[in-house]
Enzyme design. Structure first.
Site: not given
Lengths: 327, 327, 327, 327
Positions: A122, A198
């Site tokens: 991420t 996300k």
């Protein structure tokens, strides 16, 4: 506006990589941290393909090899890229990704044409796009595929992957591999969109959790019974995942982290990281996230406090937003 | 802390009311505004009991009487209280409620013992408790029963009532009457809790809507297709009513106000009002609502702007929080 | 928008008051709290006019009389209004003011024509205007004159009065009396403007203090010496009273509350009260105070915490905004 | 917390630089943008030392040389470092600084021992420290010296320099050179502290300006005359530079940008940049800047709006914080 007179590409990557196509069938996995270790484990068990792993920490590599006899190890990311036709990376943050891909002995130095490279870290959307662009330029497929589901989901192979890809075809070719590690594999559009999806979801989640915490605290202080209040919210227009599935008030739902002293779950530090990515991406995109930015500060503060930083993010309930603990 | 040396009860109500019990079977209804008119209409059609109505505006009374021949009108709230054993009020805000209950020719001047008084206005929790306390002291039952569902729900008789009552028994006795006007009649506990439940839900709703608006704007600016983004959120932990049922981005869901130029629905002015009630209640209760207070400012601003004030509250999507319209 | 159908004047004040002019020369003072006691004391010493005082607490009245032999006491606000031609009130908050002016045995019941009535309480602007309007209607002069300077300034007679008045003439006639209690007597325009000036100043002050606290904390954590940082700010565009006169970082200035464990000064509870007045006035005026509202939440939280509520408002420095104490 | 397993120095700089000491007396200047052009001009006029300049834009170099006949130009930053013993850089943002110092043909490739390198760019504190550390390692002196004062100050040679240095001695040796370009040369402590001081001041300034804007708008809407309100604030505890020197309300002070349609001054884009640096530095330092982060969002929004982005930052007054223009 910033003048761009001096701004050349942050890293003028030489085409160190081979132009020969990847011929082998191996999967390479880089980054055996808490998430990556479990993910690679599932690949070793289920993928039915040779697996080669790399981690900067030797002991971790050794431990992984001890548990998975058929797995091979590599000594650099470049070696992984050279020996595998599918490369998966799972790294903590943008600087690590830049280093592992573009640094000395990095992936780009070993990468063959026609490989498939999946980054599950991420990271900044901008970095994800930059990485993908370089890989595509080299003649391989690039996917950004950050996950949700935590270490539990990584161990159980039930992660959700949010996937950005250059085409539906690239997504389709990656999906069977990701399914060894996850349950929901969601196509989010172009490269970088996995990251976008996300941070969008987690920004909304982070704000919702604080809003539920403020709301439950307010209702309780005004005299309502917590379970009754939660029931009313959950059948009304205030309903949200943070209220009906993951309620932050201890005792309202027996199995949430809130009812287990906020142990387990998704830590404040990770939420603070994701909100920071969201706020930075918003500033780059000239998008305003006033409430998102305030939420980022709250998780930043909570994650900077020793007794909170490792608790589940629903522990914002305990700090009544401005920090005084309830007993 | 404030000294309370000078603070006597804000209104030392004399026991003007009669001590004789209410003997009749009539329902009295006070306040024929947009909501009340429709609610009273349903009572006229369904309750099977005499109905007496009052409104400060004569023309409204006449119009209501023209549509409901058997209904009688009264010339003061006190007269309603005198002639009906069940009294329902639906008024715009706290000052109106104080005036109608405690003012000259107000309800308290005509109220009999053993009546049932239901206030469906959305007002300050503190005022709701004060009203209930006075009614209980007089020997009648008191319920606060604010609604959600809008004028559509009021017309269709499908409102949700959030009800505070002195006992389950009081709630049970009011429920059949409220069911002529609504579909969900929710017991929220002690007097005042109907108001508490409503402002808690609406604060959470108001924040969620802004959070969804910021999130959708961010995702779109970063390159995601709106429907795809909404789908991802709605199947992830960001899921909420504002996203999966009432998405603020035009075109994502065909029947929401967002897809109809933000017409209809729940207006910015009403959301601003409810958030203000929530923030004030929080301050009285020493509860912190940092994100709630910021949301209150945003709706306050939007509802102060002529072109936005009558739009549905999901129109915060259009203003990108700090006010510049998208085209 | 709220329908105003039901909204009559919150209190339809009858003209109970006498139409005879005030003939005496006495000053009446109502409200001998921490501020009022000291203010009345200065009047007793310096005004050279008869002084009659009232307080709801008998012991306070007795104590004041013991210290000021020539002072007389009254048993109600109405009596004060009847016996004095100049009436000064110093009360904790809006409800007390409403009660003392409009309640049973209140000022309006005893007030003569041609009196001068000065309210030094800090209250809602709307209430201040309502009070002034009623007094003007009765044929007397009305002034709102909230103060700054704290109990120290009240004792020393160095308060600042921010004065709203119906005319410059009314202001001029009140000024010599206020000068017995204060040093700066500032004319702020029409009735209510004294309150407006005070909440405007204090909102700006409250935000500035938090901003200085955040800034000093940030600079210190990034490695700067506190005094050096303060010096730089104080000679740059960040300069403000909260930084150069009342710096919240202990040790930066030897005589501020910050250097005395935040004792004395202007308490968090008072700042929370003033910011709440400001936010409510802003909402009434359809003015947006996003940062003001966030500051209000911060002081609300701090003032709700036992160990902070009585500290000076510069103690927000210690809570790093979201509540964790520094040691 | 992030594992640092993969995190090697973002750029492992080889010691390309010469170990021979700089023998010459020349000053090298890199970056002839709006600020740098004027600063270099003053050096050409006043320093009495050979001046060599570099800019990535050839036309700019030519234009500068046309105006300053005795100045020489270089074709790379490395050449500047090689030919000058004092090197000054003035670049738009962190990426440009990284490139100019560490990139191909960058300063580090040409730098001699015993040089003095001054970076006047406003950049991330972390990058400033990294740059300084590398330079110090090479045996030269390093100073970060960001400025305030705008292009006007750059032209007039009246800038303020906030200087971080490895020692008071290093600061003292740089001061005479900086005095050719500025009036106030402030020693802020260790390397990086120049940046810290600047972002601290500008965060406080940015918040103060919004607070003054909200306050003035509130007071005006509540009926106060703007100049009178400003006067009261300026003699009270709300006093700050944004109120008494740079008031954002048009007409209050005749010479501020506010009274000139917000032309000139310090643009919203620059304020947005500095607040972003502050918020990011705060997150790195685990310092909470709740109000700073909200202010950052406001300037981000304003600077993203075409009609506002080039206006002075006091133009936040016009947008009433949430974006609707006053006319």
């Amino acid at each position: 506006m910033l003048s761009v007179r001096f701004l050349r590409p942050a890293r003028p990557v030489a085409r160190y990589y081979s132009t020969a196509s990847a011929k082998n069938n191996a999967i390479g996995f880089i980054g055996l941290g808490q998430m990556g270790y479990n993910m690679a484990n599932n690949l070793a068990l289920k993928a039915g393909r040779p697996l080669i792993v790399y981690d900067a920490v030797k002991d971790t590599l050794t431990r992984f090899k001890d548990q998975n006899k058929d797995v091979e190890t590599a000594s650099t990311p470049a070696e992984i890229a050279d020996r595998a036709s599918t490369i998966i990376t799972m790294l903590p943050a943008s600087p690590h990704v830049k280093e592992v891909y573009f640094g000395k002995n990095g992936i780009m130095e070993g990468l063959h044409k026609d490989s498939m490279v999946i980054d599950s870290s991420t990271i900044d959307t901008a970095v994800a796009k930059e990485v993908a662009a370089e890989i595509l330029k080299s003649g391989s497929r690039a996917l950004d595929a950050p996950v949700s589901g935590g270490t539990g989901g990584a161990a159980a192979g039930t992660l959700t992957f949010m996937v950005g890809a250059n085409s539906q075809e690239d997504f389709d070719s990656a999906k069977p591999i990701l399914e060894h590690m996850g349950k929901n594999i969601v196509y989010c559009g172009q490269n970088g969109n996995g990251q976008v999806a996300k941070i969008c979801n987690n920004m909304l989640l982070g704000v919702s959790m604080i809003a539920v915490a403020e709301t439950m605290q307010l209702g309780i202080k005004l005299g309502m019974e917590p379970k009754l209040l939660a029931n009313i919210l959950n059948t009304s227009s205030g309903r949200c995942w943070s209220s009906d599935t993951y309620n932050p008030c201890p005792g309202v739902m027996p199995t949430t982290p809130a009812s287990k002293n906020y142990q387990g779950g998704f830590g404040n530090t990770l939420m603070a990281k994701d909100l920071r990515l969201a706020v930075n991406a918003a500033q780059d995109a000239h998008s305003t996230v006033a409430i998102g930015a305030l939420a980022a500060q709250i998780y930043n503060q909570v994650s900077s406090t020793p007794e909170y930083q490792n608790l589940d993010f629903s522990s914002v309930f305990k700090v009544t937003i401005f920090g005084y603990c309830h007993n």
